[in-house]
Design a protein around this motif. Structure first.
Motif, short mmCIF file in Angstrom:
data_model
loop_
_atom_site.label_atom_id
_atom_site.label_comp_id
_atom_site.label_asym_id
_atom_site.label_seq_id
_atom_site.Cartn_x
_atom_site.Cartn_y
_atom_site.Cartn_z
N ASN A 71 0.81 -1.22 0.00
CA ASN A 71 0.00 0.00 0.00
C ASN A 71 0.84 1.27 0.00
N PRO A 72 1.87 1.36 0.87
CA PRO A 72 2.71 2.57 0.85
C PRO A 72 3.46 2.78 -0.47
N MET A 73 3.58 1.70 -1.25
CA MET A 73 4.25 1.78 -2.55
C MET A 73 3.28 2.23 -3.66
N GLY A 74 1.98 2.34 -3.32
CA GLY A 74 0.99 2.77 -4.31
C GLY A 74 0.23 1.62 -4.96
N TYR A 75 0.26 0.44 -4.34
CA TYR A 75 -0.42 -0.73 -4.90
C TYR A 75 -1.41 -1.30 -3.89
N GLY A 76 -2.36 -2.06 -4.40
CA GLY A 76 -3.29 -2.79 -3.57
C GLY A 76 -3.32 -4.24 -4.01
N ILE A 77 -3.65 -5.12 -3.08
CA ILE A 77 -3.76 -6.55 -3.40
C ILE A 77 -5.20 -6.83 -3.80
N VAL A 78 -5.38 -7.44 -4.96
CA VAL A 78 -6.70 -7.82 -5.44
C VAL A 78 -7.06 -9.20 -4.92
N ARG A 79 -6.12 -10.15 -5.07
CA ARG A 79 -6.38 -11.53 -4.67
C ARG A 79 -5.07 -12.25 -4.41
N VAL A 80 -5.10 -13.17 -3.45
CA VAL A 80 -3.98 -14.07 -3.17
C VAL A 80 -4.51 -15.49 -3.26
N GLN A 81 -3.84 -16.33 -4.06
CA GLN A 81 -4.22 -17.74 -4.20
C GLN A 81 -2.98 -18.61 -4.12
N ILE A 82 -3.17 -19.82 -3.60
CA ILE A 82 -2.12 -20.83 -3.64
C ILE A 82 -2.68 -21.98 -4.46
N THR A 83 -1.98 -22.30 -5.56
CA THR A 83 -2.44 -23.37 -6.44
C THR A 83 -1.39 -24.47 -6.51
N GLY A 84 -1.80 -25.64 -6.96
CA GLY A 84 -0.90 -26.76 -7.14
C GLY A 84 -0.70 -27.57 -5.88
N MET A 85 -0.46 -28.84 -6.05
CA MET A 85 -0.23 -29.73 -4.92
C MET A 85 1.26 -30.09 -4.80
N THR A 86 1.82 -30.59 -5.89
CA THR A 86 3.23 -30.98 -5.85
C THR A 86 4.14 -29.79 -6.14
N ARG A 87 3.73 -28.94 -7.04
CA ARG A 87 4.49 -27.73 -7.36
C ARG A 87 3.59 -26.54 -7.08
N THR B 292 2.21 -22.73 -6.41
CA THR B 292 2.40 -21.38 -6.91
C THR B 292 1.61 -20.43 -6.01
N LEU B 293 2.29 -19.41 -5.52
CA LEU B 293 1.65 -18.35 -4.75
C LEU B 293 1.35 -17.23 -5.74
N GLN B 294 0.07 -17.07 -6.07
CA GLN B 294 -0.35 -16.07 -7.04
C GLN B 294 -0.84 -14.84 -6.30
N VAL B 295 -0.24 -13.70 -6.62
CA VAL B 295 -0.61 -12.43 -6.02
C VAL B 295 -1.02 -11.49 -7.14
N MET B 296 -2.27 -11.05 -7.11
CA MET B 296 -2.80 -10.16 -8.12
C MET B 296 -2.84 -8.75 -7.53
N ILE B 297 -2.26 -7.79 -8.27
CA ILE B 297 -2.15 -6.42 -7.75
C ILE B 297 -2.83 -5.41 -8.67
N GLU B 298 -3.10 -4.23 -8.11
CA GLU B 298 -3.58 -3.10 -8.89
C GLU B 298 -2.93 -1.84 -8.34
N LEU C 20 6.56 -17.73 -6.65
CA LEU C 20 5.78 -16.51 -6.47
C LEU C 20 5.47 -15.93 -7.85
N GLU C 21 4.21 -15.64 -8.08
CA GLU C 21 3.76 -15.08 -9.35
C GLU C 21 2.94 -13.83 -9.05
N VAL C 22 3.39 -12.68 -9.55
CA VAL C 22 2.68 -11.41 -9.35
C VAL C 22 2.15 -10.96 -10.71
N SER C 23 0.84 -10.62 -10.74
CA SER C 23 0.23 -10.25 -12.01
C SER C 23 -0.82 -9.15 -11.82
N SER C 24 -1.31 -8.64 -12.96
CA SER C 24 -2.39 -7.65 -12.94
C SER C 24 -3.72 -8.40 -13.00
N PRO C 25 -4.81 -7.74 -12.63
CA PRO C 25 -6.10 -8.41 -12.66
C PRO C 25 -6.70 -8.59 -14.06
#
Length: 157
Positions: A16-32, A34-40, A75-80
């Motif tokens: 937030n202090p950097m000018g971003y907000g978190i839209v969604r956080v998901q953890i996918t996969g069982m063996t491999r 991925t922490l998916q962080v969606m930002i705006e 870790l995967e960071v993406s736009s919505p």
């Protein structure tokens, strides 16, 4: 509180202090995993690759200090994107009047998917003016937040 909810709160306070907000956080996969962080961006400008890289580096530093996820993960960071997920009551309030798609946990009149315009958003739920009326002929539906499995802005394409 689920791990993704606590990570959402933690990451939001970090970026937030950097000018971003978190839209969604998901953890996918069982063996491999991925922490998916969606930002705006808080200034509502489009997200670019540099934004994602900056947030990824910042979150990575915090994850290296306090690693809340067991085992290895990516870790995967993406736009919505244009079909942005709507995940919190404040998001629904922000997108009043826009066209959205809502999927419910349980069916209403044999449907679990509702496409329409977001009319109201309270602390308890939302009201949609439906593009396709229910079998009963009703063109409006009220849905509690707890009954929503997923919601997104409708694609303008």
């Amino acid at each position: 509180m689920q791990l993704t909810d606590s990570l959402h709160e933690k990451f939001d306070s970090i970026v937030n202090p950097m000018g971003y907000g978190i839209v969604r956080v998901q953890i996918t996969g069982m063996t491999r995993k991925t922490l998916q962080v969606m930002i705006e961006r808080l200034d509502e400008q489009p997200i670019n690759v540099d934004d994602c890289a900056q947030v990824s580096r910042t979150i990575s530093v915090h994850l290296n200090v306090d690693d809340p996820i067991s085992g290895s993960y990516v870790l995967e960071v993406s736009s919505p994107g244009p079909e942005r997920p709507i995940t919190q009551p404040k998001d629904y309030k922000r997108f009043l009047g826009l066209e959205i798609v809502v999927k419910t946990i349980l069916p209403v009149e044999n449907r679990k998917s509702f496409h329409g315009f977001l009319e109201t958003a309270s602390d308890e739920g939302i009201s949609l003016h439906l593009k396709h009326p229910l079998d009963s002929g009703l063109d409006r539906i009220d849905i509690r937040y707890g009954d929503i499995r997923q919601a997104n802005l409708a694609s303008s394409i």
